[in-house]
Design an enzyme around this catalytic site. Structure first.
Site, PDB file in Angstrom:
ATOM      1  N   LYS A 237       0.639  -1.261   0.056  1.00 44.07           N
ATOM      2  CA  LYS A 237       0.089   0.171  -0.107  1.00 44.07           C
ATOM      3  C   LYS A 237       0.940   1.281  -0.076  1.00 44.07           C
ATOM      4  CE  LYS A 237      -3.890  -1.787   2.535  1.00 44.07           C
ATOM      5  NZ  LYS A 237      -5.033  -1.487   1.743  1.00 44.07           N
ATOM      6  N   ARG A 311     -10.265 -11.448   2.165  1.00 46.38           N
ATOM      7  CA  ARG A 311     -11.244 -12.295   1.638  1.00 46.38           C
ATOM      8  C   ARG A 311     -10.567 -13.724   1.659  1.00 46.38           C
ATOM      9  NH1 ARG A 311     -11.721  -9.206  -3.957  1.00 46.38           N
ATOM     10  NH2 ARG A 311     -11.455  -7.320  -2.545  1.00 46.38           N
TER      11      ARG A 311
HETATM   12  N1  BES Z   1      -8.102  -3.663   4.738  1.00 44.53           N
HETATM   13  C1  BES Z   1      -8.207  -3.333   3.095  1.00 44.53           C
HETATM   14  C2  BES Z   1      -9.725  -2.594   3.075  1.00 44.53           C
HETATM   15  C3  BES Z   1      -9.982  -1.215   3.607  1.00 44.53           C
HETATM   16  C4  BES Z   1      -9.260  -0.123   3.245  1.00 44.53           C
HETATM   17  C5  BES Z   1     -10.601  -1.177   4.755  1.00 44.53           C
HETATM   18  C6  BES Z   1      -9.235   0.976   3.553  1.00 44.53           C
HETATM   19  C7  BES Z   1     -10.977   0.103   5.096  1.00 44.53           C
HETATM   20  C8  BES Z   1     -10.097   1.253   4.931  1.00 44.53           C
HETATM   21  C9  BES Z   1      -8.367  -4.312   2.329  1.00 44.53           C
HETATM   22  O1  BES Z   1      -7.330  -5.539   2.587  1.00 44.53           O
HETATM   23  C10 BES Z   1      -7.594  -4.079   1.190  1.00 44.53           C
HETATM   24  O2  BES Z   1      -6.623  -3.567   0.929  1.00 44.53           O
HETATM   25  N2  BES Z   1      -8.658  -4.096   0.016  1.00 44.53           N
HETATM   26  C11 BES Z   1      -8.434  -3.486  -1.312  1.00 44.53           C
HETATM   27  C12 BES Z   1      -8.895  -4.784  -2.162  1.00 44.53           C
HETATM   28  C13 BES Z   1      -8.244  -4.641  -3.467  1.00 44.53           C
HETATM   29  C14 BES Z   1      -6.908  -4.841  -3.550  1.00 44.53           C
HETATM   30  C15 BES Z   1      -9.087  -5.510  -4.526  1.00 44.53           C
HETATM   31  C16 BES Z   1      -8.892  -2.411  -1.592  1.00 44.53           C
HETATM   32  O3  BES Z   1     -10.019  -1.906  -1.119  1.00 44.53           O
HETATM   33  O4  BES Z   1      -8.284  -1.381  -1.987  1.00 44.53           O
HETATM   34 MN    MN Z   2      -5.400  -5.465   2.128  1.00 44.15          MN
END
Ligand code: BES
Ligand code: MN
Ligand code: ZN
Length: 460
Positions: A237, A311
């Site tokens: 990230k 997931r």
């Molecule tokens: N934990 C994050 C989702 C998240 C991000 C929740 C910010 C609340 C605030 C999750 O693991 C994630 O990184 N999801 C990605 C999925 C994508 C890579 C398909 C997302 O939401 O960008």
């Molecule tokens: Mn994530």
């Protein structure tokens, strides 16, 4: 945490909660000096106004809060933020808000995160209203505050092991059976995806498992995403996106809160709590983009993005939950940023494979002022998860509908015969509002507990 209630206090300052519509009449009834003071303090009967009123000696004689036009429990949640530290007692009853809800809101508004620094502001305490189910207030408030503390604790002090310790403490308190599968044992016991996601961290991944209640009672299984820190993995990230990822175990904390309420209320269920707990880290043995992992269920999963780790760990837990064919499975996860784009920070997204159960939960959320909003498990978008060489890809081929594709991925591991709710939550209050101080939040916990107690409370 000690709850902000006292038995009785002769010197407690009375607090009048006045409806905006009643303000003119109420104001007229006050002594002249009080009216002068209230006017000088700028009170005009608008919702949210709050002031102390002195007696002739300048000592506080009373406090007044103008409640919302539409009565809400959160009016009482504002008191700890608005009143100066001291002891208070409500004047009159809280109707139409129940005294339990009012005091739960008050306790929640009093929460401060004090692990690393004392609460510099003194404490606002409330005398218990008469005829109130104190045990209910205590169990709900304590459970919510535990979840908030866990979510707000930084990842250096809350890794998978510490999350398991916290879960064990909840289990012990209610004499529940507790077990945990750690590290390589996850491979031996066939939780390959949880292991793959968590193996890069020096802090071993694990699956926490709590079982409680009468064996023959309806089976209810709660699953919480326990990513103690989400760096994104090799699909790292950016700094802004990583900043608050200590809260990525918010789903786990939320289901622990629900479990704690359920056990305290001794609901007639056979409760199970499954928490896959990992840290999504980067190292030489990290799982990689385009790796393919055979899941517990046997489904082969291609890794489109290592940052869609939630997931992944949930899919092995869901497969295990479904094996027992429970009467209800509820999972809670900080799963997608897309859910936040869809509904904003405060409103958790709910998905459900059963319309009646969905309505039940939405209704419970409305009744308890802990609302959710439903999005569809829209089958046509399943195509976004297609993989050319595996059964499914963990990341959608388009960012559109991201919360839905994440939910569809989870659905792959739940048979249609098992009623299943998936909640995609923020688990964090970004700003302080009445009863909801900035920091971790067990959103939807009271709504879920409400559904379960409506269904399974023991008749007395
Ligand atoms: N934990 C994050 C989702 C998240 C991000 C929740 C910010 C609340 C605030 C999750 O693991 C994630 O990184 N999801 C990605 C999925 C994508 C890579 C398909 C997302 O939401 O960008
Ligand atoms: Mn994530
Ligand atoms: Zn995550």
């Amino acid at each position: 945490m000690t709850l902000p209630f006292i038995d009785r206090a002769p010197a407690a300052i009375p607090v009048a909660v006045v409806a905006p519509a009643d303000w003119p009449a109420w104001f007229k009834r006050q002594p002249a000096k009080a009216r002068t003071w209230l006017q000088a303090a700028g009170l005009s009967g608008k919702a949210g106004e709050c002031a102390l009123v002195p007696d002739g000696d300048g000592k506080p004689a009373m406090a007044v809060l103008v409640r919302s036009i539409k009565p809400t429990m959160w009016d009482y949640g504002a008191l700890p933020q608005k009143l100066p530290p001291g002891d208070y007692a409500l004047v009159g009853d809280t109707a139409p808000v129940s005294p339990v809800d009012a005091m739960v809101a008050f306790a929640l508004g009093s929460w401060r995160f004090t692990r690393y620094r004392d609460n510099k502001r003194g404490v606002v305490r409330m005398v218990w209203p008469g005829k109130i189910d104190r045990a209910c207030v205590e169990s709900v408030a304590t459970a919510m505050c535990l979840a908030r503390d866990l979510i707000t604790t930084p990842a250096n002090d809350l890794g998978p092991a510490e999350l398991a310790t916290a879960a064990r403490a909840v289990a012990r308190k209610h004499r529940a059976r507790f077990s945990v599968i750690v590290g390589n044992d996850l491979l031996r016991r066939n939780y390959p995806v949880i292991h793959a996601v968590g193996r890069a961290s020096t802090r071993a991944p694990r699956l926490i498992d709590i079982v409680w209640g009468r064996p023959g009672a309806p089976k209810v299984t709660l699953i919480g995403k326990g990513v103690c820190f989400d760096s994104g993995g090799l699909d790292l990230k950016p700094a802004a996106g990583m900043l608050n990822m200590k809260k990525d175990m918010g789903g786990a904390a939320t289901v622990l809160a629900v479990a704690s309420m359920v056990m305290a209320a001794k609901l007639d269920v056979r409760l199970r709590v499954l928490i896959p707990a990992v840290e999504n880290s980067v190292s030489g043995n990290a799982f990689r983009p385009l790796d393919i992992i055979a899941s517990r269920k046997g489904t082969t999963v291609e890794i489109g993005n290592t940052d869609a780790e939630g997931r992944l760990i949930m899919c092995d837990a869901l497969a295990e939950a479904a094996r027992e064919e429970p009467a209800l499975v509820i999972d809670v996860a900080t799963l997608t940023g897309a859910a936040r784009v869809a509904l904003g920070p405060d409103l958790p997204v709910m998905f459900c494979n059963d319309d009646a159960v969905a309505e039940e939960l939405l209704g419970s959320g409305r009744n308890r002022e802990d609302q959710l909003w439903r999005l569809p498990l829209w089958r046509p978008y399943r195509r976004f998860l297609e993989s050319k060489i595996a059964d499914i890809n963990n990341a959608g081929s388009t960012p559109f509908g991201g919360a839905i594709t994440a939910a569809l991925f989870l659905q792959e591991f739940v048979p249609d015969s098992v009623p299943w709710v998936h909640i995609d939550t923020m688990a964090w209050n970004q700003t302080t509002t009445p009863g909801k101080p900035e920091g971790g939040e067990a959103m939807a916990a009271r709504a879920i507990f409400g559904l379960l107690s409506d269904r399974y409370a023991r008749k007395r």
